[in-house]
Design an enzyme around this catalytic site. Sequence first.
Site, PDB file in Angstrom:
ATOM      1  N   LYS A 294       0.361  -1.036   0.125  1.00 23.42           N
ATOM      2  CA  LYS A 294       0.126  -0.316  -0.099  1.00 23.42           C
ATOM      3  C   LYS A 294       0.813   1.140  -0.019  1.00 23.42           C
ATOM      4  O   LYS A 294       0.997   1.576   1.163  1.00 23.42           O
ATOM      5  CB  LYS A 294      -0.418  -0.289   0.853  1.00 23.42           C
ATOM      6  CG  LYS A 294      -2.373   1.090   0.757  1.00 23.42           C
ATOM      7  CD  LYS A 294      -2.745   1.277   1.913  1.00 23.42           C
ATOM      8  CE  LYS A 294      -2.015   2.159   3.275  1.00 23.42           C
ATOM      9  NZ  LYS A 294      -2.241   3.886   2.691  1.00 23.42           N
TER      10      LYS A 294
ATOM     11  N   GLU B  43       9.554   2.041  11.469  1.00 24.55           N
ATOM     12  CA  GLU B  43      10.796   2.538  10.433  1.00 24.55           C
ATOM     13  C   GLU B  43       9.831   3.917  11.189  1.00 24.55           C
ATOM     14  O   GLU B  43       8.580   4.900  10.471  1.00 24.55           O
ATOM     15  CB  GLU B  43      11.325   2.911   9.175  1.00 24.55           C
ATOM     16  CG  GLU B  43      12.710   3.256  10.249  1.00 24.55           C
ATOM     17  CD  GLU B  43      12.532   4.788   9.314  1.00 24.55           C
ATOM     18  OE1 GLU B  43      12.179   5.385   8.909  1.00 24.55           O
ATOM     19  OE2 GLU B  43      13.274   5.230   8.160  1.00 24.55           O
TER      20      GLU B  43
ATOM     21  N   CYS C 166      12.521  11.520   7.498  1.00 18.93           N
ATOM     22  CA  CYS C 166      12.684  11.018   8.510  1.00 18.93           C
ATOM     23  C   CYS C 166      13.994  11.151   9.080  1.00 18.93           C
ATOM     24  O   CYS C 166      14.239  11.699  10.649  1.00 18.93           O
ATOM     25  CB  CYS C 166      12.491   9.132   8.869  1.00 18.93           C
ATOM     26  SG  CYS C 166      10.693   8.736   8.369  1.00 18.93           S
TER      27      CYS C 166
ATOM     28  N   GLU D 270       8.678  16.361  15.323  1.00 23.24           N
ATOM     29  CA  GLU D 270       8.897  16.444  14.298  1.00 23.24           C
ATOM     30  C   GLU D 270       8.238  17.275  13.446  1.00 23.24           C
ATOM     31  O   GLU D 270       6.636  17.200  12.753  1.00 23.24           O
ATOM     32  CB  GLU D 270       8.888  14.996  13.407  1.00 23.24           C
ATOM     33  CG  GLU D 270      10.104  14.891  12.377  1.00 23.24           C
ATOM     34  CD  GLU D 270       9.473  13.217  12.439  1.00 23.24           C
ATOM     35  OE1 GLU D 270      10.085  13.182  11.087  1.00 23.24           O
ATOM     36  OE2 GLU D 270       8.167  12.897  12.148  1.00 23.24           O
TER      37      GLU D 270
END
Length: 517
Positions: free
Chosen positions: A181, A254, A288, A386
């Site tokens: 996906k 992750e 990331c 973040e």
Amino acid sequence: MTLPASVTPELLAKLTGMVVSTSGRSYPLTEVYTGEKVLDLPQSSPEDVETAYAGARKAQAVWASWPLKQRIDVMKRFHELLLRDGLIIADLMQVETGKARRMAFEETCDVLMVTSHYIKAAPRILKEKKHGGVVPLVSTSTEVRVPKGVIGLISPWNFPFATSLSDAMPALIAGNGVVLKPDNKSTLNVAYGVGLLYEAGMPQGLVQIVCGEGPDIGSTIVENADFVMFTGSTATGRVIGAQAGQNLIGCTLELGGKNPLIVLDDANLDEVIPGTIMAAFLNTGQACMHIERIYVSEQRKDEFTQRFVEAAQAIGVDAKYDFSPDMGSLVSVPQRERIESHVDDAVAKGATVLTGGKARPDLGPAFYEPTVLTDITPDMILAKTETFGPVTSIYTYKTVDEAVALANDTDYGLNASVWGKDLKAAEAVGRRIEAGNININDGLAASYASKKSTSGGFKTSGVGSRHGDAGMLKYTDVQNVAVLKKQVLSNPPDTDWTKQVDQTVKGLRFMRKFGIR
């Protein structure tokens, strides 16, 4: 709207036709540079996801029966096809994500590197390992690696091609099928890569593509998987991890990062400045592992800040399908609004904008300038959360111990960077930082591109890892095949257990003394 010449109506129809969908629903996929709709992307229902798993399981039974060499031969052909069509994939990535062409091309190279690594390493990683058994000479025990079955792989929009194909590669070579996906915003380039796998000779149905929002089909993907590979936010990772645990299946997550970079006093700023610019602003800051916190000693702050701001101001930002821009667009207007909210909150609470801090509607609806802040305080959103955009902040420190403590003052632990001429000292500082990836005199590529070594996160930055031997072994179950050449483990009914215990103790002592077991 003028799309690249390679992105034809025929190609778009072929790629959307690869999505398993009977729902009749669609998602308006847009060209990021203009915000204009390119096509209606089919959406999958939970029933479509189950159909995809059924198809993948049927193909996986065939694929797993092939010798490893035959599976590797497919990936060798895929590697060559990817070299042939890399720029077409870059075109599609730019249309969907708005990233600069340089970054789009480099992303295809990640898949090439991972594929090449596992083509070479898989025979060693998956080789059966024979050991001595419970009784020397008359027994053996052999580790056999068996594919888990069908992997549920959920990839994000920021590096869609790499996180889809690179994460699928070791799973496929190990004999698994995949239900994949991609994010709705970045499906076309992924579908093109899957098409190349089929062109290379992979059995039809082995990799199935489903599309939809996480709340609609995410649970069904995890429910039917034999293992889950997810890259995305920490919040979503918690949900997926909990469901995987309930189903007693493994997962690799992750997740996010708030990554620090420390400039030591002996660092060469001629190298630090361009390296830090790359680490902070690559992929428009949507990575990331990109650097959001920069720590510089009080003695060097003024020089570093002046040079870093000048370099940030020199970054070329534009909406072009060529290699001239250094930086492209954010992926969407909602993402731009998120960045703006973090910066506006910081400014309202006393932060100083050294450069940037504004949207660029003259370039496109989702463009935002490279932004450098200082005077950050803990009550600001971007101090701990973040931001995931072209925004980084500069802090000062008095001692190296303070710099390390500040770097570790976060719930995240994905990536960290330390710069200094004394490599031994810089590495010693790096080893004190609580992060899964430590880069000395580099921002992030040195660790992430080392495909022989594993890459993962500490704390809330993830569970498990990708790359290295572990990046393939996680997609397998280990089967212990034990062979007893002569039955010596059973005791006769009239066994004298007093003597048996004495003999067993002597035997175990003898084997330990002479290193037999």
